[in-house]
Write a protein that holds these residues in place. Structure first.
Motif, PDB file in Angstrom:
ATOM      1  N   SER A  21       0.756   6.662  -7.805  1.00 51.16           N
ATOM      2  CA  SER A  21       0.730   5.566  -6.839  1.00 51.16           C
ATOM      3  C   SER A  21       0.310   6.106  -5.486  1.00 51.16           C
ATOM      4  O   SER A  21       0.595   7.260  -5.146  1.00 51.16           O
ATOM      5  CB  SER A  21       2.109   4.912  -6.715  1.00 51.16           C
ATOM      6  OG  SER A  21       2.543   4.377  -7.935  1.00 51.16           O
ATOM      7  N   CYS A  22      -0.347   5.269  -4.718  1.00 48.95           N
ATOM      8  CA  CYS A  22      -0.747   5.630  -3.356  1.00 48.95           C
ATOM      9  C   CYS A  22      -0.566   4.400  -2.486  1.00 48.95           C
ATOM     10  O   CYS A  22      -1.238   3.388  -2.694  1.00 48.95           O
ATOM     11  CB  CYS A  22      -2.188   6.103  -3.325  1.00 48.95           C
ATOM     12  SG  CYS A  22      -2.846   6.339  -1.654  1.00 48.95           S
ATOM     13  N   ALA A  23       0.339   4.515  -1.516  1.00 47.33           N
ATOM     14  CA  ALA A  23       0.629   3.396  -0.628  1.00 47.33           C
ATOM     15  C   ALA A  23       0.015   3.658   0.742  1.00 47.33           C
ATOM     16  O   ALA A  23       0.190   4.739   1.308  1.00 47.33           O
ATOM     17  CB  ALA A  23       2.121   3.200  -0.504  1.00 47.33           C
ATOM     18  N   SER A  25      -0.364   2.601   4.775  1.00 47.75           N
ATOM     19  CA  SER A  25       0.349   1.954   5.872  1.00 47.75           C
ATOM     20  C   SER A  25      -0.369   2.262   7.174  1.00 47.75           C
ATOM     21  O   SER A  25      -1.232   3.128   7.227  1.00 47.75           O
ATOM     22  CB  SER A  25       1.804   2.427   5.923  1.00 47.75           C
ATOM     23  OG  SER A  25       1.856   3.812   6.189  1.00 47.75           O
ATOM     24  N   ARG A  71      -5.096  -2.014  -8.353  1.00 45.01           N
ATOM     25  CA  ARG A  71      -4.805  -2.149  -6.928  1.00 45.01           C
ATOM     26  C   ARG A  71      -3.994  -3.410  -6.673  1.00 45.01           C
ATOM     27  O   ARG A  71      -4.262  -4.449  -7.263  1.00 45.01           O
ATOM     28  CB  ARG A  71      -6.127  -2.210  -6.177  1.00 45.01           C
ATOM     29  CG  ARG A  71      -6.073  -2.382  -4.687  1.00 45.01           C
ATOM     30  CD  ARG A  71      -7.477  -2.225  -4.117  1.00 45.01           C
ATOM     31  NE  ARG A  71      -7.495  -2.503  -2.687  1.00 45.01           N
ATOM     32  CZ  ARG A  71      -8.533  -2.276  -1.903  1.00 45.01           C
ATOM     33  NH1 ARG A  71      -9.646  -1.764  -2.405  1.00 45.01           N
ATOM     34  NH2 ARG A  71      -8.467  -2.561  -0.623  1.00 45.01           N
ATOM     35  N   LYS A  75       0.238  -5.215  -1.354  1.00 44.53           N
ATOM     36  CA  LYS A  75       1.077  -4.049  -1.032  1.00 44.53           C
ATOM     37  C   LYS A  75       0.251  -2.884  -0.505  1.00 44.53           C
ATOM     38  O   LYS A  75       0.798  -1.824  -0.222  1.00 44.53           O
ATOM     39  CB  LYS A  75       1.846  -3.603  -2.275  1.00 44.53           C
ATOM     40  CG  LYS A  75       2.862  -4.613  -2.777  1.00 44.53           C
ATOM     41  CD  LYS A  75       3.613  -4.065  -3.989  1.00 44.53           C
ATOM     42  CE  LYS A  75       4.660  -5.055  -4.475  1.00 44.53           C
ATOM     43  NZ  LYS A  75       5.398  -4.526  -5.665  1.00 44.53           N
ATOM     44  N   ASN A  76      -1.075  -3.065  -0.416  1.00 46.67           N
ATOM     45  CA  ASN A  76      -1.965  -1.979   0.029  1.00 46.67           C
ATOM     46  C   ASN A  76      -1.708  -0.709  -0.781  1.00 46.67           C
ATOM     47  O   ASN A  76      -1.599   0.397  -0.224  1.00 46.67           O
ATOM     48  CB  ASN A  76      -1.794  -1.706   1.526  1.00 46.67           C
ATOM     49  CG  ASN A  76      -2.249  -2.877   2.373  1.00 46.67           C
ATOM     50  OD1 ASN A  76      -3.312  -3.464   2.138  1.00 46.67           O
ATOM     51  ND2 ASN A  76      -1.439  -3.243   3.342  1.00 46.67           N
ATOM     52  N   THR A  77      -1.586  -0.884  -2.068  1.00 42.96           N
ATOM     53  CA  THR A  77      -1.258   0.220  -2.960  1.00 42.96           C
ATOM     54  C   THR A  77      -2.264   0.293  -4.090  1.00 42.96           C
ATOM     55  O   THR A  77      -2.674  -0.737  -4.635  1.00 42.96           O
ATOM     56  CB  THR A  77       0.157   0.048  -3.530  1.00 42.96           C
ATOM     57  OG1 THR A  77       1.095   0.030  -2.447  1.00 42.96           O
ATOM     58  CG2 THR A  77       0.509   1.190  -4.466  1.00 42.96           C
ATOM     59  N   TYR A  79      -3.084   2.359  -7.845  1.00 39.28           N
ATOM     60  CA  TYR A  79      -2.431   3.061  -8.945  1.00 39.28           C
ATOM     61  C   TYR A  79      -3.476   3.728  -9.817  1.00 39.28           C
ATOM     62  O   TYR A  79      -4.608   3.256  -9.922  1.00 39.28           O
ATOM     63  CB  TYR A  79      -1.621   2.088  -9.788  1.00 39.28           C
ATOM     64  CG  TYR A  79      -0.629   1.262  -9.006  1.00 39.28           C
ATOM     65  CD1 TYR A  79      -0.953  -0.021  -8.572  1.00 39.28           C
ATOM     66  CD2 TYR A  79       0.625   1.769  -8.688  1.00 39.28           C
ATOM     67  CE1 TYR A  79      -0.060  -0.781  -7.846  1.00 39.28           C
ATOM     68  CE2 TYR A  79       1.533   1.011  -7.957  1.00 39.28           C
ATOM     69  CZ  TYR A  79       1.172  -0.265  -7.530  1.00 39.28           C
ATOM     70  OH  TYR A  79       2.066  -1.017  -6.804  1.00 39.28           O
TER      71      TYR A  79
END
Length: 121
Positions: A21-23, A25, A71, A75-77, A79
């Motif tokens: 996962s990559c979040a 921010s 994606r 959540k701007n994430t 996977y």
């Protein structure tokens, strides 16, 4: 500036699965493309897969049929589901985002710190 935090890397046996996962921010107007790259010891960093805000994807030939990128724009994430892992998939996996700081601004890039994936034979 966009900050990226990866997670999910660990030691796994060959044939196993992992989900990275990559979040994202921070302050930005939009994130156009999110992708995963990897770098094995002694080798150059290479593209694994990327996904656009519209859902278009591209994969490296070496992972096609085994890895799936997805994606969650809310959540701007991003996977990376990795199945049928092989020892040659061992690497540090980095998340990259291509984004706009403001409306009509130039494209900017950010990288995460990386997460280690080790596949044992």
């Amino acid at each position: 500036q966009v900050q990226l935090v990866e997670s999910g890397g660990e030691l796994v046996q060959a044939g196993g699965s992992l989900r990275l996962s990559c979040a994202a921010s921070g302050s930005f107007f939009s994130i156009n493309v999110m992708g995963w790259y990897r770098q094995a010891p002694g080798k150059q960093r290479e593209l694994v897969a990327y996904i656009t805000s519209g859902g278009s994807t591209r994969y490296a030939d070496s992972v096609k049929g085994r890895f799936t990128i997805s994606r969650d724009n809310a959540k701007n994430t991003v996977y990376l589901q990795m199945n049928s892992l092989k020892p040659e998939d061992t690497a540090v996996y980095y998340c990259k985002a291509e984004y706009l700081r403001a409306y009509r601004s130039s494209v900017t890039y950010s990288w995460g710190q990386g997460t280690q994936v080790t596949v044992s034979s």
